[in-house]
Design an enzyme around this catalytic site. Sequence first.
Site, PDB file in Angstrom:
ATOM      1  N   ARG A  50      39.156  30.566  39.983  1.00 13.36           N
ATOM      2  CA  ARG A  50      39.366  31.148  38.649  1.00 13.36           C
ATOM      3  C   ARG A  50      40.466  30.413  37.868  1.00 13.36           C
ATOM      4  O   ARG A  50      41.511  30.050  38.404  1.00 13.36           O
ATOM      5  CB  ARG A  50      39.762  32.615  38.766  1.00 13.36           C
ATOM      6  CG  ARG A  50      40.247  33.184  37.438  1.00 13.36           C
ATOM      7  CD  ARG A  50      40.314  34.658  37.414  1.00 13.36           C
ATOM      8  NE  ARG A  50      41.245  35.213  38.375  1.00 13.36           N
ATOM      9  CZ  ARG A  50      41.410  36.523  38.560  1.00 13.36           C
ATOM     10  NH1 ARG A  50      40.683  37.382  37.882  1.00 13.36           N
ATOM     11  NH2 ARG A  50      42.267  36.950  39.437  1.00 13.36           N
TER      12      ARG A  50
ATOM     13  N   ARG B 260      46.245  31.933  38.502  1.00 20.62           N
ATOM     14  CA  ARG B 260      47.177  33.035  38.713  1.00 20.62           C
ATOM     15  C   ARG B 260      47.875  32.915  40.058  1.00 20.62           C
ATOM     16  O   ARG B 260      47.260  32.555  41.059  1.00 20.62           O
ATOM     17  CB  ARG B 260      46.417  34.376  38.625  1.00 20.62           C
ATOM     18  CG  ARG B 260      46.351  34.906  37.220  1.00 20.62           C
ATOM     19  CD  ARG B 260      45.414  36.066  37.049  1.00 20.62           C
ATOM     20  NE  ARG B 260      45.521  37.121  38.051  1.00 20.62           N
ATOM     21  CZ  ARG B 260      44.800  38.246  38.005  1.00 20.62           C
ATOM     22  NH1 ARG B 260      43.948  38.448  37.016  1.00 20.62           N
ATOM     23  NH2 ARG B 260      44.927  39.155  38.943  1.00 20.62           N
TER      24      ARG B 260
ATOM     25  N   ARG C  47      43.427  53.173  39.548  1.00 23.89           N
ATOM     26  CA  ARG C  47      43.293  52.489  40.832  1.00 23.89           C
ATOM     27  C   ARG C  47      43.659  53.401  41.995  1.00 23.89           C
ATOM     28  O   ARG C  47      43.627  52.956  43.152  1.00 23.89           O
ATOM     29  CB  ARG C  47      44.239  51.281  40.845  1.00 23.89           C
ATOM     30  CG  ARG C  47      43.550  49.955  40.625  1.00 23.89           C
ATOM     31  CD  ARG C  47      44.648  48.919  40.569  1.00 23.89           C
ATOM     32  NE  ARG C  47      44.217  47.612  40.956  1.00 23.89           N
ATOM     33  CZ  ARG C  47      43.907  46.658  40.093  1.00 23.89           C
ATOM     34  NH1 ARG C  47      43.894  46.883  38.803  1.00 23.89           N
ATOM     35  NH2 ARG C  47      43.601  45.464  40.532  1.00 23.89           N
TER      36      ARG C  47
ATOM     37  N   LYS D   3      35.326  42.230  36.548  1.00 21.59           N
ATOM     38  CA  LYS D   3      35.663  43.308  35.599  1.00 21.59           C
ATOM     39  C   LYS D   3      36.145  42.730  34.264  1.00 21.59           C
ATOM     40  O   LYS D   3      35.683  43.111  33.205  1.00 21.59           O
ATOM     41  CB  LYS D   3      36.757  44.223  36.182  1.00 21.59           C
ATOM     42  CG  LYS D   3      36.378  44.894  37.486  1.00 21.59           C
ATOM     43  CD  LYS D   3      37.454  45.857  37.965  1.00 21.59           C
ATOM     44  CE  LYS D   3      38.778  45.178  38.305  1.00 21.59           C
ATOM     45  NZ  LYS D   3      38.714  44.215  39.411  1.00 21.59           N
TER      46      LYS D   3
ATOM     47  N   ARG E 123      45.090  41.884  48.433  1.00 21.64           N
ATOM     48  CA  ARG E 123      44.573  42.663  47.292  1.00 21.64           C
ATOM     49  C   ARG E 123      43.259  43.350  47.660  1.00 21.64           C
ATOM     50  O   ARG E 123      43.022  44.491  47.269  1.00 21.64           O
ATOM     51  CB  ARG E 123      44.366  41.737  46.080  1.00 21.64           C
ATOM     52  CG  ARG E 123      45.679  41.394  45.384  1.00 21.64           C
ATOM     53  CD  ARG E 123      45.544  40.198  44.461  1.00 21.64           C
ATOM     54  NE  ARG E 123      44.569  40.378  43.419  1.00 21.64           N
ATOM     55  CZ  ARG E 123      44.012  39.368  42.753  1.00 21.64           C
ATOM     56  NH1 ARG E 123      44.335  38.118  43.042  1.00 21.64           N
ATOM     57  NH2 ARG E 123      43.141  39.619  41.800  1.00 21.64           N
TER      58      ARG E 123
HETATM   59  P1  AP5 Z   1      37.218  38.250  36.757  1.00 21.83           P
HETATM   60  O1  AP5 Z   1      36.372  38.735  35.650  1.00 21.83           O
HETATM   61  O2  AP5 Z   1      38.543  37.660  36.436  1.00 21.83           O
HETATM   62  O3  AP5 Z   1      37.369  39.402  37.875  1.00 21.83           O
HETATM   63  P2  AP5 Z   1      38.218  40.736  37.870  1.00 21.83           P
HETATM   64  O4  AP5 Z   1      37.392  41.777  38.546  1.00 21.83           O
HETATM   65  O5  AP5 Z   1      38.743  41.054  36.505  1.00 21.83           O
HETATM   66  O6  AP5 Z   1      39.366  40.278  38.844  1.00 21.83           O
HETATM   67  P3  AP5 Z   1      40.942  40.490  38.800  1.00 21.83           P
HETATM   68  O7  AP5 Z   1      41.486  39.613  39.901  1.00 21.83           O
HETATM   69  O8  AP5 Z   1      41.507  40.244  37.443  1.00 21.83           O
HETATM   70  O9  AP5 Z   1      41.050  41.958  39.165  1.00 21.83           O
HETATM   71  P4  AP5 Z   1      42.206  42.630  39.827  1.00 21.83           P
HETATM   72  O10 AP5 Z   1      41.749  44.017  39.708  1.00 21.83           O
HETATM   73  O11 AP5 Z   1      42.579  42.208  41.188  1.00 21.83           O
HETATM   74  O12 AP5 Z   1      43.465  42.120  38.989  1.00 21.83           O
HETATM   75  P5  AP5 Z   1      44.288  42.788  37.827  1.00 21.83           P
HETATM   76  O13 AP5 Z   1      44.652  41.733  36.874  1.00 21.83           O
HETATM   77  O14 AP5 Z   1      43.628  44.019  37.343  1.00 21.83           O
HETATM   78  O15 AP5 Z   1      36.341  37.208  37.594  1.00 21.83           O
HETATM   79  C1  AP5 Z   1      36.893  36.498  38.710  1.00 21.83           C
HETATM   80  C2  AP5 Z   1      36.329  35.059  38.741  1.00 21.83           C
HETATM   81  O16 AP5 Z   1      34.931  35.116  39.016  1.00 21.83           O
HETATM   82  C3  AP5 Z   1      36.465  34.299  37.402  1.00 21.83           C
HETATM   83  O17 AP5 Z   1      36.720  32.954  37.685  1.00 21.83           O
HETATM   84  C4  AP5 Z   1      35.071  34.463  36.735  1.00 21.83           C
HETATM   85  O18 AP5 Z   1      34.761  33.383  35.901  1.00 21.83           O
HETATM   86  C5  AP5 Z   1      34.169  34.529  37.957  1.00 21.83           C
HETATM   87  N1  AP5 Z   1      33.010  35.405  37.783  1.00 21.83           N
HETATM   88  C6  AP5 Z   1      32.980  36.632  37.175  1.00 21.83           C
HETATM   89  N2  AP5 Z   1      31.737  37.167  37.261  1.00 21.83           N
HETATM   90  C7  AP5 Z   1      30.981  36.258  37.953  1.00 21.83           C
HETATM   91  C8  AP5 Z   1      29.591  36.233  38.369  1.00 21.83           C
HETATM   92  N3  AP5 Z   1      28.750  37.258  38.100  1.00 21.83           N
HETATM   93  N4  AP5 Z   1      29.166  35.151  39.067  1.00 21.83           N
HETATM   94  C9  AP5 Z   1      30.005  34.100  39.339  1.00 21.83           C
HETATM   95  N5  AP5 Z   1      31.315  34.072  38.956  1.00 21.83           N
HETATM   96  C10 AP5 Z   1      31.790  35.139  38.286  1.00 21.83           C
HETATM   97  O19 AP5 Z   1      45.577  43.297  38.616  1.00 21.83           O
HETATM   98  C11 AP5 Z   1      46.546  42.385  39.108  1.00 21.83           C
HETATM   99  C12 AP5 Z   1      47.667  43.155  39.772  1.00 21.83           C
HETATM  100  O20 AP5 Z   1      48.301  44.021  38.810  1.00 21.83           O
HETATM  101  C13 AP5 Z   1      47.260  44.093  40.911  1.00 21.83           C
HETATM  102  O21 AP5 Z   1      47.150  43.402  42.148  1.00 21.83           O
HETATM  103  C14 AP5 Z   1      48.414  45.097  40.904  1.00 21.83           C
HETATM  104  O22 AP5 Z   1      49.573  44.538  41.490  1.00 21.83           O
HETATM  105  C15 AP5 Z   1      48.687  45.253  39.409  1.00 21.83           C
HETATM  106  N6  AP5 Z   1      47.909  46.343  38.815  1.00 21.83           N
HETATM  107  C16 AP5 Z   1      46.937  46.214  37.878  1.00 21.83           C
HETATM  108  N7  AP5 Z   1      46.428  47.413  37.563  1.00 21.83           N
HETATM  109  C17 AP5 Z   1      47.100  48.339  38.311  1.00 21.83           C
HETATM  110  C18 AP5 Z   1      47.012  49.743  38.435  1.00 21.83           C
HETATM  111  N8  AP5 Z   1      46.124  50.459  37.739  1.00 21.83           N
HETATM  112  N9  AP5 Z   1      47.859  50.350  39.299  1.00 21.83           N
HETATM  113  C19 AP5 Z   1      48.769  49.659  39.990  1.00 21.83           C
HETATM  114  N10 AP5 Z   1      48.887  48.318  39.938  1.00 21.83           N
HETATM  115  C20 AP5 Z   1      48.056  47.651  39.104  1.00 21.83           C
END
Ligand code: AP5
Length: 216
Positions: free
Chosen positions: A129, A162, A90, A15, A173
């Site tokens: 990552r 991270r 979410r 994402k 997660r």
């Molecule tokens: P990346 O692009 O970083 O993936 P992502 O989907 O953004 O993953 P996140 O881990 O950031 O999502 P998340 O939703 O768990 O975390 P968030 O920060 O929102 O890609 C991942 C890896 O794969 C990278 O190394 C990239 O290079 C590689 N890659 C990407 N595409 C690829 C491809 N096509 N092929 C190969 N490699 C690829 O949330 C963190 C925490 O915050 C949550 O756990 C929660 O505690 C809190 N939080 C956030 N939002 C909310 C909410 N709305 N409500 C409540 N709590 C929340």
Amino acid sequence: MATYIVLLGPPGAGKGTQAKLIAEKLGLAHISSGDLFRENLKAQTELGILAQSYMTKGELVPDDVTIAMIRDRLSRPDCAQGALLDGFPRTPAQADALATMLASLGGSVKCVPLIAVPAAVLIERLSGRWSCRAAGHVYHEKFNPPKQAGICDLDGSELYQREDDKLETVQNRIAVYERQTAPLIEYYRQRGLLVEVDGARPIEEVGADLLAVVTR
Ligand code: AP5
């Protein structure tokens, strides 16, 4: 009229990687709820300290504080043309709140691309990552390595892994996503907004499909 897009997908689906590229191409603000929590933590705000206690366990931060944070973010001037939301909503309660917020701004969600990726692939992506400290640019040691190990290609800042990308936390997660966020797939399907994109392909191919979906 402003354009609002919700990018849906499990942790590690890509994402953040795709949102940065698409938001820039379309001139939209990129709103990542995870990045907002991490910025708050870095600044040691009350919100950041509260969020950390949930994030380190891989649990969701409570809806009320998350919704208030996004409401504030959407009201800023850089969202005048619209926003690409990454990681929010979410839960169904967050999705309802988003619909209300956008209605008050005279808008609505245009489409909801779902980046679909199997769980085994997610774990490999998250364990490799690396993110940059300055702006959250994302790399992968195998699939998208920086030119120089440990340094961001775009701003020269240090790359770090991270805290919540440890295997045990990643597994939780993914379970939390299945339990609390996956119901949004049906929520948006019923509203005719969901479009599934196969995310288990190279970054460029996934990006091209997403761009086609959000611009049609
Ligand atoms: P990346 O692009 O970083 O993936 P992502 O989907 O953004 O993953 P996140 O881990 O950031 O999502 P998340 O939703 O768990 O975390 P968030 O920060 O929102 O890609 C991942 C890896 O794969 C990278 O190394 C990239 O290079 C590689 N890659 C990407 N595409 C690829 C491809 N096509 N092929 C190969 N490699 C690829 O949330 C963190 C925490 O915050 C949550 O756990 C929660 O505690 C809190 N939080 C956030 N939002 C909310 C909410 N709305 N409500 C409540 N709590 C929340």
